[in-house]
Enzyme design. Structure first.
Site, PDB file in Angstrom:
ATOM      1  CE  LYS A  22     -45.393 -26.588  85.888  1.00 47.12           C
ATOM      2  NZ  LYS A  22     -47.104 -26.053  85.735  1.00 47.12           N
ATOM      3  CG  ASN A  23     -45.594 -25.907  81.972  1.00 47.54           C
ATOM      4  OD1 ASN A  23     -46.199 -25.823  83.007  1.00 47.54           O
ATOM      5  ND2 ASN A  23     -44.983 -24.530  82.104  1.00 47.54           N
ATOM      6  NE  ARG A  93     -54.838 -21.987  82.234  1.00 49.59           N
ATOM      7  CZ  ARG A  93     -55.471 -21.680  81.453  1.00 49.59           C
ATOM      8  NH1 ARG A  93     -56.542 -20.690  82.410  1.00 49.59           N
ATOM      9  NH2 ARG A  93     -55.415 -21.520  80.414  1.00 49.59           N
ATOM     10  CB  CYS A 117     -55.204 -18.515  86.700  1.00 50.83           C
ATOM     11  SG  CYS A 117     -54.308 -17.461  85.682  1.00 50.83           S
ATOM     12  NE  ARG A 122     -52.654 -18.804  82.071  1.00 44.38           N
ATOM     13  CZ  ARG A 122     -52.192 -19.923  83.143  1.00 44.38           C
ATOM     14  NH1 ARG A 122     -51.903 -19.549  84.117  1.00 44.38           N
ATOM     15  NH2 ARG A 122     -51.090 -20.889  82.785  1.00 44.38           N
ATOM     16  CB  ILE A 124     -59.418 -21.305  75.900  1.00 44.43           C
ATOM     17  CG1 ILE A 124     -61.102 -20.571  76.507  1.00 44.43           C
ATOM     18  CG2 ILE A 124     -58.826 -21.372  76.915  1.00 44.43           C
ATOM     19  CD1 ILE A 124     -61.385 -21.660  76.099  1.00 44.43           C
ATOM     20  CG  ASP A 125     -58.640 -15.473  72.115  1.00 43.80           C
ATOM     21  OD1 ASP A 125     -58.560 -15.717  73.161  1.00 43.80           O
ATOM     22  OD2 ASP A 125     -58.620 -15.343  70.895  1.00 43.80           O
ATOM     23  CD  GLN A 126     -55.870 -16.790  68.725  1.00 42.94           C
ATOM     24  OE1 GLN A 126     -55.433 -17.591  68.160  1.00 42.94           O
ATOM     25  NE2 GLN A 126     -56.664 -15.566  69.275  1.00 42.94           N
ATOM     26  CB  ILE A 327     -46.605 -13.286  79.103  1.00 47.26           C
ATOM     27  CG1 ILE A 327     -45.449 -13.437  78.154  1.00 47.26           C
ATOM     28  CG2 ILE A 327     -46.821 -14.801  78.344  1.00 47.26           C
ATOM     29  CD1 ILE A 327     -44.982 -13.744  76.399  1.00 47.26           C
TER      30      ILE A 327
HETATM   31  C1  EPZ Z   1     -48.326 -21.796  79.683  1.00 46.11           C
HETATM   32  O1  EPZ Z   1     -49.706 -21.560  80.014  1.00 46.11           O
HETATM   33  C2  EPZ Z   1     -47.561 -22.245  80.717  1.00 46.11           C
HETATM   34  N1  EPZ Z   1     -48.409 -23.816  81.337  1.00 46.11           N
HETATM   35  C3  EPZ Z   1     -47.576 -21.060  81.841  1.00 46.11           C
HETATM   36  O2  EPZ Z   1     -46.436 -21.579  83.111  1.00 46.11           O
HETATM   37  C4  EPZ Z   1     -46.664 -20.078  81.229  1.00 46.11           C
HETATM   38  O3  EPZ Z   1     -46.644 -19.132  82.323  1.00 46.11           O
HETATM   39  C5  EPZ Z   1     -47.121 -20.073  79.847  1.00 46.11           C
HETATM   40  O4  EPZ Z   1     -47.446 -20.826  79.017  1.00 46.11           O
HETATM   41  C6  EPZ Z   1     -45.935 -18.528  78.991  1.00 46.11           C
HETATM   42  O5  EPZ Z   1     -44.620 -19.574  78.493  1.00 46.11           O
HETATM   43  C7  EPZ Z   1     -48.856 -24.283  81.216  1.00 46.11           C
HETATM   44  O6  EPZ Z   1     -47.932 -25.108  79.983  1.00 46.11           O
HETATM   45  C8  EPZ Z   1     -49.455 -25.453  81.697  1.00 46.11           C
HETATM   46  P1  EPZ Z   1     -51.056 -18.734  76.872  1.00 46.11           P
HETATM   47  P2  EPZ Z   1     -50.505 -20.778  78.828  1.00 46.11           P
HETATM   48  O7  EPZ Z   1     -51.593 -19.483  76.212  1.00 46.11           O
HETATM   49  O8  EPZ Z   1     -50.387 -21.578  77.937  1.00 46.11           O
HETATM   50  C9  EPZ Z   1     -52.746 -15.375  76.327  1.00 46.11           C
HETATM   51  C10 EPZ Z   1     -46.204 -22.395  85.159  1.00 46.11           C
HETATM   52  O9  EPZ Z   1     -45.724 -21.108  86.155  1.00 46.11           O
HETATM   53  N2  EPZ Z   1     -53.959 -16.659  75.294  1.00 46.11           N
HETATM   54  O10 EPZ Z   1     -48.865 -18.559  76.131  1.00 46.11           O
HETATM   55  O11 EPZ Z   1     -51.831 -21.269  79.170  1.00 46.11           O
HETATM   56  C11 EPZ Z   1     -52.736 -15.494  77.759  1.00 46.11           C
HETATM   57  O12 EPZ Z   1     -54.234 -14.430  78.242  1.00 46.11           O
HETATM   58  C12 EPZ Z   1     -47.402 -21.733  84.402  1.00 46.11           C
HETATM   59  O13 EPZ Z   1     -45.080 -23.482  85.279  1.00 46.11           O
HETATM   60  C13 EPZ Z   1     -55.098 -16.232  74.564  1.00 46.11           C
HETATM   61  O14 EPZ Z   1     -55.256 -14.395  74.646  1.00 46.11           O
HETATM   62  O15 EPZ Z   1     -50.239 -19.655  78.599  1.00 46.11           O
HETATM   63  C14 EPZ Z   1     -51.482 -14.721  78.265  1.00 46.11           C
HETATM   64  O16 EPZ Z   1     -52.200 -13.603  78.528  1.00 46.11           O
HETATM   65  C15 EPZ Z   1     -47.968 -20.765  84.710  1.00 46.11           C
HETATM   66  N3  EPZ Z   1     -55.627 -16.797  74.225  1.00 46.11           N
HETATM   67  C16 EPZ Z   1     -51.131 -15.057  76.530  1.00 46.11           C
HETATM   68  O17 EPZ Z   1     -51.867 -15.264  75.939  1.00 46.11           O
HETATM   69  C17 EPZ Z   1     -55.636 -17.966  74.372  1.00 46.11           C
HETATM   70  O18 EPZ Z   1     -56.069 -19.233  73.484  1.00 46.11           O
HETATM   71  C18 EPZ Z   1     -49.868 -16.479  77.416  1.00 46.11           C
HETATM   72  O19 EPZ Z   1     -50.649 -17.224  77.537  1.00 46.11           O
HETATM   73  C19 EPZ Z   1     -54.597 -18.438  74.992  1.00 46.11           C
HETATM   74  C20 EPZ Z   1     -53.518 -17.531  75.541  1.00 46.11           C
END
Ligand code: EPZ
Length: 431
Positions: A22-23, A93, A117, A122, A124-126, A327
């Site tokens: 899916k991802n 998302r 969520c 979650r 999006i600053d990065q 995470i």
């Molecule tokens: C992806 O989410 C997946 N979703 C999530 O799967 C998965 O849990 C996650 O990666 C971690 O592996 C999809 O791929 C659609 P991150 P994502 O950015 O991209 C922080 C599922 O069940 N962060 O790696 O949103 C964030 O808050 C879903 O299929 C920032 O601080 O995850 C989190 O604490 C649930 N700033 C951590 O990083 C940012 O700009 C990891 O988030 C981005 C993220």
């Protein structure tokens, strides 16, 4: 409201086929708009998240033809807009992947801010940091992210935090920027690598995906392609956990064992038997499982998306286990639901202290999010008596035919849409 009705106690036996990731599919769907030529994608999972993203894409003029349940053909030669409607962002998302794709292709994107969520903040600053480093002007306007660039240029970007989404989004924008981009401290998940391979099959020049540093030489255009999505690591891991929890013996087919190594290692550590084949793993277990400690980490560490399933499994192990969620900051909401089934888990901050119980007992519970919902199904499969799980729309976001695949392994489980269905299920079970 659709629910799962489960009668626990039946060990799972047999074979199950894993679908497309899916991802990876969500990222690849978004990236497909970056060419005006036809794109054919195979092994597309038929789940709510991918279907909603396809609706969002069609709303801006992408033509999508279904050549089969898991094969689609996309034509993005007549995009009529670069503004994604809010209704899609509220549902998933991943619509925010359209920012990187549209910014890369047409220099403009407007996408509503993704909602908070149920697994924590979650940010999006990065993502925004990466777009700005490539020369985009990014502003938040009326609840939407508006990103514009006359001409994106390469840059050397160091991510402050390992982020799957930000790595994917910035990689998409950078692959059609002018010049060279280096992105450091990136996510290495299999779906990040799959997207890089997909973009390269369209003529992008991306090297290093799956390592800590991704190097991109921007290209002026991308061409059409035919691509097959990798198997879903998390769906596979979920069925591996279900086999272990029910003390069954299941062959999980159409997987990449390398992607499952961390999950396999933990299952072996607690006493399961795991046999690896080229594109399958066989998981079996008997007797009471041992305890262990787990900390979720970016790939290749233990996946956060497997944390609820592992906690449920350890909930019936012989002693005290520890699961630490590094995470997300609120991914233990399901523990309250598990307590209604007799689970004995104490959450201290981002750590769950699990005292194994002899068995769960069936109850009426609610799925708080996608992976927790799947984990509660596993609890219902091992519980004594009947479990009713509400809000299964979350589970259907990421698992195709979940109840059918479990039924195929012998699970006494159905999806009910009415009290009549439930009464019939109860009568059948009694007879
Ligand atoms: C992806 O989410 C997946 N979703 C999530 O799967 C998965 O849990 C996650 O990666 C971690 O592996 C999809 O791929 C659609 P991150 P994502 O950015 O991209 C922080 C599922 O069940 N962060 O790696 O949103 C964030 O808050 C879903 O299929 C920032 O601080 O995850 C989190 O604490 C649930 N700033 C951590 O990083 C940012 O700009 C990891 O988030 C981005 C993220």
């Amino acid at each position: 409201m659709e629910k799962y009705a489960i009668k626990g106690g039946t060990p799972l036996h047999g074979e199950v086929e894993i679908g497309g990731a899916k991802n990876a599919a969500l990222a690849i769907l978004a990236a497909a708009v970056m060419t005006d030529e036809p794109v054919i994608i195979d092994n597309m999972p038929d789940v709510r998240d991918t279907n909603v993203l396809m609706q969002a894409m069609e709303s801006i003029g992408v033509k999508i033809e279904h050549l089969g349940r898991h094969t689609i053909k996309l034509d993005s030669s007549n995009l009529k807009d670069s503004v994604i409607d809010d209704e899609y962002m509220k549902k998933i998302r991943a619509s925010y992947y359209m920012i990187g794709a549209l910014l890369g292709k047409c220099g403009r994107a407007e996408v509503p801010l993704p909602g908070g969520c149920n697994i924590g903040i979650r940010a999006i600053d990065q993502h925004l940091k990466g777009f700005r480093a490539l020369g985009a002007v990014v502003r938040i306007e009326h609840g939407s992210i508006v990103a514009e660039a006359d001409c994106l240029h390469g840059n050397h970007i160091f991510m402050d935090k390992v982020s799957v989404g930000a790595t994917i989004n910035v990689m998409m924008a950078a692959c059609m920027s002018s010049g060279k981009t280096i992105i450091e401290n990136v996510a290495k998940e299999p779906h990040v690598v799959d997207l890089a391979n997909f973009l390269n099959s369209m003529g992008a020049n991306i090297k290093g995906a799956g390592t800590d540093v991704i190097r991109i030489q921007g290209v002026s255009r991308l061409h059409g392609t035919e691509y097959t999505i990798i198997p879903d690591q998390i769906e596979a891991g979920t069925f591996m956990m279900a086999a272990a929890a029910t003390k069954g013996d299941v062959l999980v087919k159409n997987v990449i064992p390398k992607h499952l190594e961390c999950i396999t290692a933990k299952l072996v550590e607690i006493g399961c038997r795991v046999i690896e084949y080229d594109d399958a793993v066989r998981v079996s277990a008997s007797g009471v499982l041992n305890t262990t400690q787990v900390k979720t980490l970016p790939y290749p560490g233990f996946p956060t998306d497997m944390q609820p399933q592992m906690t449920v499994l350890l909930g019936t192990a012989s002693g005290t286990s520890i699961v630490t969620e590094s995470i997300f900051d609120n991914r233990f909401k399901y523990v309250d639901e598990l307590a209604r089934m007799g689970g004995c888990i104490k959450v201290e901050g981002n750590t769950a202290i699990i005292t194994g119980v002899e068995k769960y007992s069936g109850a009426t519970i609610t799925a708080p999010d996608l992976r927790a919902g799947a984990a509660l199904v596993i609890a219902g499969l091992v519980a004594e008596g009947e479990t009713i799980i509400d809000d299964i729309k979350y589970v259907e976001r990421g698992y195709e035919d979940f109840e059918k695949k479990l039924q195929g392994l012998g699970a006494n489980m159905i999806k009910v849409t009415s009290d009549h269905d439930l009464n019939m299920f109860r009568l059948k079970v009694v007879m």
